[in-house]
Write an enzyme that holds these catalytic residues in place. Structure first.
Site, PDB file in Angstrom:
ATOM      1  N   ASP A 191       0.831  -1.197   0.000  1.00  0.00           N
ATOM      2  CA  ASP A 191       0.000   0.000   0.000  1.00  0.00           C
ATOM      3  C   ASP A 191       0.869   1.251   0.000  1.00  0.00           C
ATOM      4  OD1 ASP A 191      -2.296   1.512   0.004  1.00  0.00           O
ATOM      5  OD2 ASP A 191      -3.186   0.518   1.733  1.00  0.00           O
ATOM      6  N   GLU A 251       2.978   5.002  -3.801  1.00  0.00           N
ATOM      7  CA  GLU A 251       3.377   6.331  -4.260  1.00  0.00           C
ATOM      8  C   GLU A 251       3.482   7.128  -2.963  1.00  0.00           C
ATOM      9  OE1 GLU A 251       0.279   6.054  -2.944  1.00  0.00           O
ATOM     10  OE2 GLU A 251      -0.332   5.358  -4.889  1.00  0.00           O
ATOM     11  N   ASP A 304      -8.147   4.869  -3.702  1.00  0.00           N
ATOM     12  CA  ASP A 304      -9.251   5.090  -2.768  1.00  0.00           C
ATOM     13  C   ASP A 304     -10.340   5.937  -3.422  1.00  0.00           C
ATOM     14  OD1 ASP A 304      -7.769   3.647  -0.974  1.00  0.00           O
ATOM     15  OD2 ASP A 304      -6.952   5.394   0.046  1.00  0.00           O
TER      16      ASP A 304
END
Length: 766
Positions: free
Chosen positions: A417, A420, A500
């Site tokens: 996760d 970036e 998300d």
């Protein structure tokens, strides 16, 4: 490396010819020079050329890290011809010709179209000033580094606010100006949020973000691709100022031109340059259940038991953040008060044929042991609490920590996760403008990492996990779910997801376009959070769902069901999100219609497993695509602008439903005709998957789309193997003459890497 011969001339001159590869894999091609600079034309395959331009110096691949070191070497020897006259120099193979204008050094490519007698131009750089370099000095932080901590949706992160700096190196902003035909369409460049299919007339900011995956690879409707070797942020723009690709920080301007015989071969050629896509473990193609978040070993085993009790197949359960002890963000270990026996938990799941995935993070709280070890060895990015994945030693240490704290207990797949690791746009309450996001990303990246590599952090992060697991656990085929990747990620066992997102019908429509667009990136494995991550509406701009009552709202239950139907026809089939539970039974109501449909589509996924796994084998073996935009599969010009339908493998056309038919956002009943318009390409006839009815191609139809089904059509002449009662049955969809094209059923151990050395079986189904 052969050094170009320096000649003083206002016009470009041929100064060097390379006809055979030497010890440093120079390949085949030519060097051209004028007073302005050096142009290198390299031939990688008959239909793949590489164009590089520098004003002075040389094309030293080792020095120019971040610009091509992950690309495969060119062919050792390719036959080509060289022709010169006063106006141009032309380098040609049997498939493609590269024309370099002597006056301007502008490049154009010519190719025979439709068996024509003479080649025609299919791509041209701008006639004047086609290649531009602008000097760019890089400074690094050297002392008095001041940072502040910021609470983000990805945990507490540090941000550099001030530091002493000193000159580090000089790079270039590069700009390639080129020309597109009036009716030419451009696709690709990774995954964006806006739902734009044809990128003509737009500006695309290529930087990494939570909901954005930048890949500097574009495909033209004319049948060619442009792959830029940069790992820095970039901009593609097509507007009144011209058409160009601009890169922020590179050593020279550099791109591949790819023009195979068929449009479907463009992505295949790109993968031949950047690496084959591995096959994920077979279980990864089943249903993957996740949510934010399971909190204990007890809860995970209870959920597994409930799937078994309800006879709903599930292949994996996922543990989101906070496996660690409270306050130890990013520590790669278990909180033993909640996970007392992780090895026994994994073993129990395996007994029920359920696998386990866990999330790990490159950012670490200063109190945790993983951070302290990284800091002591100097393996963090400059001034922040994030692993320096660009450094090989840091990647090895990161894997060592993951192995000691997690992998040794049987953890076999990884959710990498926040890959970036800088997302400055999420520090704002209101959504910044795209150009503001881009510039903030560059500024933040320059403070903590090599900006020329900053778009590829997710690639290097996955690289360390892949190399570590393959070395220590070769029997475990790699599966990395990650929010960000780059060119070449496919060879690391990576599946990307779209970040998300927020729950709305508009988002679902845009996610469908994102899926089809991203299929052109060269990375075949992609998915999303079924139902979106955010369901409710929060303070921050990104927490923007339409359903404050979440799954208590019938409108959201309908949206979730449609999202899941689309998810069942992606390479990974995965439910995840916050604000409400995501297990199938969380969507049960008095009617049972949503729950029943969800379960039916999960079971349909497993029924199609022989087909899906065989498609995955072709993705690896023959560099084919999983999700196939219609324009890459059919000659019918009418499909070029269609992005809300796609081929799932070679045979099944997926036509998702992206509008409400039963309930509005408030959960109040609405009346609709329960149909959607579907286009059937003219290249062949089509069968309705649900009814078996056959249709002629080349027409729009109104397809039945009640909640129990999503329109699916099968190309005539197809054979689709399906699983029934632990046996494989072949479904036949004959063509006009009653025949079907043979299907290659692929089988292997389902895990490990034996398939790479021939450990598999292919059965031809006729």
């Amino acid at each position: 490396m052969l050094t170009p011969i320096v000649k003083k001339s206002s016009k470009i001159e041929l100064v060097d010819i390379i006809q055979n590869a030497d010890t440093d894999n120079s390949g085949c091609g030519v060097y051209l020079k004028s007073e302005r600079g050096i142009t290198r034309v390299m031939i990688y395959e008959k239909d793949i050329f590489r164009i590089s331009y520098i004003e002075n110096g040389d094309f030293d691949e080792e020095k120019n890290a971040g610009q091509g070191e992950e690309f495969l070497a060119p062919a050792e020897e390719i036959e080509f011809t060289l022709e010169e006259d006063e106006e141009c120099i032309v380098i040609s193979t049997d498939e493609l010709s590269c024309r370099v204008d002597r006056e301007t050094a502008s490049v154009s490519f010519l190719k025979c179209i439709d068996d024509c007698g003479a080649p025609s131009v299919i791509f041209s750089e701008a006639a004047k000033d086609s290649k531009q370099l602008d000097t760019y000095d890089i400074y690094k932080n050297v002392g008095n580094i001041k940072v502040e901590e910021i609470k983000t949706a990805d945990g507490v992160k540090k941000r550099v606010t001030a530091a002493d700096k000193e000159y580090d190196r000089t790079l270039f902003h590069t700009k390639l100006n080129f020309v597109l035909d009036k009716d030419e369409r451009i696709f690709g460049l990774g995954q964006a949020e806006e739902g734009v299919w044809n990128l003509r007339g737009t500006t695309q900011y290529l930087h990494q973000a939570n909901r954005k995956i930048a890949i500097p690879f574009m495909i033209s409707s004319k049948g060619y691709g442009l792959l830029f070797t940069t790992q820095s942020p970039a901009v593609f723009s097509d507007n009144v100022y011209g058409t160009y690709m601009y890169t922020v920080a590179d050593c020279y301007l550099d791109y591949f031109f790819i023009a195979p015989e068929r449009k479907s071969g463009i992505v295949a050629a790109m993968r031949r340059l950047t690496g084959k896509a591995l096959i994920p473990p077979k279980w990864a193609f089943g249903y993957v259940q996740s949510q934010e978040r399971y909190e204990s070993e007890k809860e995970i085993l209870e959920v597994a038991a409930e799937f078994k009790k309800r006879d709903i197949p599930v292949s994996a359960l996922v543990l989101d953040w906070l496996s660690w002890e409270d306050g130890m963000w990013g520590q790669k270990s278990f909180d033993r008060s909640r996970f007392p026996h992780p090895d026994k938990m994994v073993e129990k799941l395996h007994e029920d044929d359920i696998h386990f995935m866990i999330s790990i993070w490159p950012s670490m709280d200063e109190k945790c042991d993983n951070y302290k070890e990284m800091a002591e060895q100097g393996k963090l990015l400059n001034g922040v609490n994030i692993c320096n994945a660009f450094d090989k030693g840091a990647r090895e240490l990161y894997w060592k920590q993951a192995n000691e704290g997690l992998a040794k207990y049987g953890i076999e797949s990884w959710w990498c996760d926040s890959s970036e690791p800088i997302t400055p746009e999420w520090n704002h309450l209101e959504r910044p403008l795209p150009e503001v996001m881009f510039n903030e990303y560059i500024k933040t990246a320059e403070d903590v990492m090599p900006v020329e590599k900053s778009n590829a952090y997710g690639y290097y992060h996955a690289l360390g996990m892949y190399e570590g697991q393959k070395k220590d656990y070769p029997e475990r085929r790699m599966l990395i779910l990650t929010r960000n990747g780059y060119v070449g990620s496919q060879k690391l066992g990576v599946t990307l997801w779209s970040g998300d997102t927020d729950a709305s019908w508009d988002t679902l429509k845009k996610q469908l376009v994102a899926a089809v667009q991203f299929s052109l990136s060269g990375v075949p494995y992609w998915t999303f959070d079924i139902g979106a991550f955010f369901v409710r509406n929060g303070i921050n701009w990104y927490w923007n769902g339409d359903y404050p009552e979440a799954n208590e709202n019938a409108g959201y239950r309908e949206l979730y069901t449609r999202w899941l139907q689309l998810g069942a026809f992606l390479p990974m089939f995965r439910a995840h999100g916050t604000d409400c539970r995501r297990e199938p039974w969380a969507f049960m109501d008095d009617t049972g219609i949503f729950y029943d449909t969800i379960v039916d589509f999960i079971k349909l996924r497993y029924k199609l497993m022989p087909y899906i796994y065989s498609v995955a084998a072709k993705v690896w073996k023959d560099d084919e695509m999983f999700i196939r935009p219609l324009f890459t599969e059919f000659a019918d010009e009418a499909v070029t602008d269609i992005a809300n339908q796609y081929m799932f493998g070679p045979s099944i056309m997926v036509c998702p439903v992206t509008v409400p038919m039963y309930y509005d956002e408030k959960g109040e009943a609405i009346e609709t005709d329960k149909k959607i318009s579907v286009y059937l390409p003219s290249d062949c006839g089509w069968y309705d998957w649900w009814t078996g009815e056959k249709y002629e191609g080349g027409q729009w139809i109104e397809a039945d789309a009640d909640i129990t089904k999503m329109p699916l059509f099968v190309r005539e002449g197809s054979i689709i193997p399906v699983a029934e009662d632990k046996n494989i049955k072949a479904l036949r969809f004959p063509g006009e003459d009653g025949s079907c094209e043979a299907f290659e059923l692929y089988e292997d151990a389902g895990d490990g890497y034996e398939y790479l050395s021939g450990g598999y079986k292919i059965t031809e189904i006729l």
